[in-house]
Design an enzyme around this catalytic site. Structure first.
Site, mmCIF file in Angstrom:
data_model
loop_
_atom_site.group_PDB
_atom_site.id
_atom_site.type_symbol
_atom_site.label_atom_id
_atom_site.label_comp_id
_atom_site.label_asym_id
_atom_site.label_seq_id
_atom_site.Cartn_x
_atom_site.Cartn_y
_atom_site.Cartn_z
ATOM 1 C CE LYS A 486 -0.242 -0.231 5.009
ATOM 2 N NZ LYS A 486 -0.999 -0.725 6.150
ATOM 3 N NE ARG A 584 -6.901 0.515 10.635
ATOM 4 C CZ ARG A 584 -5.634 0.262 10.297
ATOM 5 N NH1 ARG A 584 -4.737 1.238 10.294
ATOM 6 N NH2 ARG A 584 -5.246 -0.954 9.980
ATOM 7 C CE1 TYR A 711 11.603 32.941 1.692
ATOM 8 C CE2 TYR A 711 11.782 30.544 1.771
ATOM 9 C CZ TYR A 711 11.555 31.712 1.051
ATOM 10 O OH TYR A 711 11.281 31.654 -0.274
ATOM 11 C CG MET A 760 8.174 24.262 -2.096
ATOM 12 S SD MET A 760 7.174 25.137 -3.299
ATOM 13 C CE MET A 760 6.168 26.160 -2.242
HETATM 14 C C1 LIG Z 1 -0.327 -1.505 6.931
HETATM 15 C C2 LIG Z 1 -0.929 -2.725 7.431
HETATM 16 C C3 LIG Z 1 -0.142 -3.829 7.751
HETATM 17 C C4 LIG Z 1 1.358 -3.801 7.753
HETATM 18 O O1 LIG Z 1 1.829 -3.200 8.921
HETATM 19 P P1 LIG Z 1 3.398 -3.080 9.216
HETATM 20 O O2 LIG Z 1 3.479 -2.581 10.594
HETATM 21 O O3 LIG Z 1 3.934 -2.118 8.229
HETATM 22 O O4 LIG Z 1 3.958 -4.431 9.036
HETATM 23 C C5 LIG Z 1 -0.764 -4.995 8.098
HETATM 24 N N1 LIG Z 1 -2.109 -5.076 8.162
HETATM 25 C C6 LIG Z 1 -2.902 -4.026 7.878
HETATM 26 C C7 LIG Z 1 -4.365 -4.191 7.968
HETATM 27 C C8 LIG Z 1 -2.346 -2.810 7.514
HETATM 28 O O5 LIG Z 1 -3.121 -1.774 7.250
#
Ligand SMILES: *Cc1c(COP(=O)(O)O)cnc(C)c1O
Length: 813
Positions: A486, A584, A711, A760
């Site tokens: 992801k 969540r 700045y 920036m």
């Molecule tokens: C991002 C995520 C992981 C991976 O977590 P890490 O701590 O990066 O290994 C596993 N399960 C879910 C549902 C996640 O959102």
């Protein structure tokens, strides 16, 4: 050349079946994905994280008829016409063959080890000594237990000198390498920071490295690392350094301009000066190591100076970059021989993003048209590599065009190719650029690669592969692995990372949003892909691209069922999320009856997995809570399974769970941050850094104590200062909170702090106390955990915030 009977004599099997004593063995096979010339191959079923015995049939089907095994054949395997040797340990047998091959070689063998610089010193020595010697050298950085064995296998009497690299990562390994390599001469390049390499202390590391030279006659090494270190007495110790006691004393180093360094040296009372065409510390040390070797081989100082002045920088890595016309460029201008070509073609095969695959190849140095054996090999390599087009550059290859069946364009030289380039369509292709040094293929690469600014994120694909194996090593057999890709694989890439994970047979990939999954499918990824946050508008794309949605609520469950019914689809795989305490997304455990009522009443979806997420696996104070989460998932899935009447994959552990909670493995784990080289829970896991954010120094200024920087004049200096401006700012993802000394970066191994506010596109560093030149490389996060801590965040955020305008360069060694 060996027959299977010769091999049998070397490895002394406990048991064997030899059906054809005269079978010729020409190449060693340890990975069935890389089989070429199966009929003369000898397959070793190595047992490490994967068991090579599981691939015997695969090898057999591909035509392999010679095997070295350590386990019995599974009953269903029938290999009637194969030679089989059973040994106690297949890896040791492979190494014994390498040692045997080495022993037949009567010329000098130079062994090189050290924390850094091994490969460059090897390559430079190859350049420097080639006029006098026919040198064999280990390919690329093939320096591991396996790499060294494979390197030595290729050693033969065509050569009269060999240079072999040895790399280790833990105690005990060097003795095994020494037994194979048996160097007559040695070079120790340097000794780096201990904890990065899996040793307790610097002393332990030095001891271990020196084992390579147990029987060597000569050792060239930098004095500063080995004061007060015991060494075998037979060895001629050739130390270099700035002390008078050194055999090669370094009198002075003087930067000539921005390109070279004048070094005054003294050997045997003779003072001489050498111009090293580099200014960075590492290159200077590596060049002096080479000078030391040349002296011990009796070279005259004049010849040494002449040759050192011609050293060239080397890109030893194979790099994957974004090209123009939506192409991918694999840039490997390192060397052009068949071994290097095979490694590059293996990497090309992993790339699934484009159907077109083009090889741009130059003549191979020293190989003539009449050299049929080499070209036979070349033809086989090319025919087995999935290429679609060839571009040959050079007169020798030009004469062979008619022997290939693929479309070929041929050019006499690099210049005529470049002149023609504007007429060439290379859109949507993966292009491997592989040329000998003299062909200057870097000019081709420059023209094909998409331009962008200097800040780059370098991604080490070997390290990623290594980390994957570290975590796999923790899992019992049968536990599947899902890799989290992801957020652009935590900032490091899309199909580039997924290709490698697919090649390494992970079981699942997971993205956050549908778009990310679609990108992967368009990049040729065929693994199952889970989408964690599917929304209703994306159902079309999900179905069309065979993505598998996470189902976390009744709203999404019902609407997906409705969608599937409308489209007359059945048995679509989904992943049910249960909320066991993270709060969540997910069904609450008490909703199980309602969930079952929906699931049992339909046949359009099939539950592929049921999972949850640990909220605090890394915190000991929450152990009870974590244990409870695990139990909740266990109970939930047990009931679900019973009432659904079929089983599914269960999973809950992410990286910290994998590191600390074996009881949370269930049927699969979800590896995220650890894959990218960051384990926040266990210092003992030898994970390697995957991505390095780099930029360089744009300008350096000398300012008086009363000046201010940047700045709002926030950068106050209090002393006459040298300030370096570098090309990274908050638009690149370098957080503004790193300003005014909070951010630390590294230049030539020295740590410096920011001064003033982060702009920036740029920011400023106080470099008063260090040596630095304009254009020097800057490592933005020398320690990413520390950097995250300094601004109150976690490494995840720093990684994913690196902006898309920062060019990603992938390399594979
Ligand atoms: C991002 C995520 C992981 C991976 O977590 P890490 O701590 O990066 O290994 C596993 N399960 C879910 C549902 C996640 O959102």
């Amino acid at each position: 050349m060996y027959t299977i009977a010769d091999i049998s004599e070397i490895v002394a099997p406990q048991r064997s079946i030899i059906v054809a004593h005269e079978s010729i063995i020409q190449n060693l096979i340890y990975d069935t994905r890389k089989i070429m010339n199966a009929e003369t191959g000898l397959f070793f079923a190595l047992v490490n994280r994967r068991d090579g015995h599981d691939f015997i049939m695969d090898a057999y089907r591909k035509g392999v008829r010679n095997f070295v095994l350590q386990n019995d054949l599974q009953q269903e395997l029938v290999l009637t016409d194969a030679n089989i040797l059973w040994v106690p340990d297949t890896f040791l047998a492979l190494q014994a063959i390498a040692a045997f091959q080495r022993k037949k070689f009567k010329s000098p063998v130079l062994g090189i080890t050290g924390s850094n610089g091994k490969t460059i010193v090897k390559e430079w020595l190859f350049q420097l000594l080639s006029p006098e010697y026919k040198i064999y050298r280990s390919p690329k950085s093939y320096n591991s237990q396996l790499g060294v064995a494979l390197s030595l296998w290729e050693l033969n009497e065509q050569y009269n000198f060999a240079i072999i690299e040895a790399g280790i990562s833990e105690v005990g390994e060097m003795a095994r390498l020494e037994k194979m390599i048996k160097p007559t001469h040695g070079v120790l390049t340097n000794i780096g920071v201990a904890h990065r390499e899996g040793f307790q202390s610097k002393e332990e590391k030095i001891d271990e490295k020196l084992k390579l030279f147990t029987d060597a006659e000569v050792l060239v090494y930098p004095q500063k690392y080995l004061e007060h270190v015991y060494m075998p007495s037979q060895i001629y110790k050739f130390a270099w350094g700035d002390e008078e006691s050194c055999q090669l004393e370094v009198y002075s180093l003087k930067k000539e301009d921005n390109q070279s360094t004048l070094v005054s040296l003294c050997f045997s009372r003779q003072i001489f000066t050498v111009k090293i065409p580099f200014v960075d510390q590492a290159s200077i040390e590596n060049a002096i190591s080479c000078i030391g070797v040349m002296i011990t081989f009796g070279y005259d100082v004049k010849v040494i100076a002449e040759r050192i002045a011609t050293l060239q920088p080397m890109e030893m890595r194979l790099e994957l970059k974004k090209g123009k016309q939506n192409s991918s460029i694999i840039d490997d201008s390192y060397s052009n021989d068949l071994v290097a070509l095979q490694i590059a073609l293996d990497f090309l095969k992993q790339q699934k993003q484009h159907l077109r695959k083009i090889l741009i190849l130059s003549d191979i140095p020293g190989v003539q048209v009449k050299d049929e054996k080499t070209f036979g090999k070349l033809k086989r390599l090319i025919s087995e590599s999935g290429l679609t087009e060839l571009i040959f550059i050079g007169p020798v290859l030009g004469q062979l065009v008619s022997q290939f069946t693929l479309p070929i364009t041929n050019y006499a030289d690099t210049k005529s190719f470049l002149e023609d380039l504007k007429h060439i369509n290379y859109s949507d292709a993966t292009i491997l650029i592989k040329g000998a040094r003299d062909y200057h293929f870097e000019q081709i690469s420059k023209r094909l690669v998409a331009k962008s600014h200097d800040t780059t994120l370098e991604i080490n694909l070997n390290a990623l592969e290594h980390n994957l194996n570290v975590y796999r090593g923790l899992l019992p057999p049968g536990v599947k692995l899902m890799a989290m890709v992801k957020a652009f694989s935590y900032g490091s890439g899309s199909f580039e990372i997924a290709n490698l994970l697919q090649f390494n047979h992970v079981d699942y990939l997971t993205v956050a949003f549908t778009d990310e999954g679609v990108d992967l499918r368009n990049g040729g990824i065929t693994l199952p892909i889970v989408v964690m946050s599917p929304d209703e508008n994306a159902f079309d794309a999900i179905v069309q691209h065979r993505l598998e949605p996470e189902i976390y609520s009744f709203r999404i469950l019902n609407s997906f069922i409705r969608y599937l019914k409308q489209h007359d689809l059945k048995g679509f795989p989904v992943h049910i999320k249960v909320d066991t305490g993270m709060h969540r997304l997910g069904f609450m455990p008490e909703e199980i009856e309602a969930l079952l009522a929906v699931l049992k009443n339909q046949e359009v979806i099939r539950v592929q997995s049921v999972f949850s997420h640990l909220a605090s696996a890394g915190n000991v104070v929450d152990d009870k809570f974590t244990g409870n989460q695990i139990q909740l998932l266990d109970e939930f899935t047990a009931q679900l399974k019973q009432e659904l009447g079929y089983s599914f994959i269960r999973h809950i552990a992410a990286t910290s769970g994998i590191a600390l909670w074996p009881s949370a493995y269930f049927d699969m784990v979800r590896l995220g941050i650890g894959l990218y080289g960051i384990d926040l829970e266990r210092e003992d896991l030898p994970v390697k850094e995957v991505s390095v954010l780099k930029t360089n120094v744009t300008q350096i200024k000398q300012l008086s104590a009363t000046e201010t920087i940047g700045y709002n004049r926030a950068g106050v200096i209090h002393r006459p200062s040298r300030i370096a401006t570098i090309k990274i700012g908050y638009a690149d993802g370098y957080d503004r909170r790193f300003g005014n000394g909070v951010g630390k970066m590294s230049i030539n191994g020295q740590i410096v702090a920011t001064v003033g506010n982060i702009c920036m596109d740029m920011c400023m560093l106080d470099v008063t106390d260090i040596e630095v030149n304009e254009e020097d490389e800057v490592i933005v996060y020398p320690d990413i955990k520390e950097a995250a801590l300094a601004i109150g965040t976690i490494p995840y955020e720093l990684l994913v915030n690196i902006s898309q305008r920062v060019k990603r360069v992938y390399f594979y060694e």
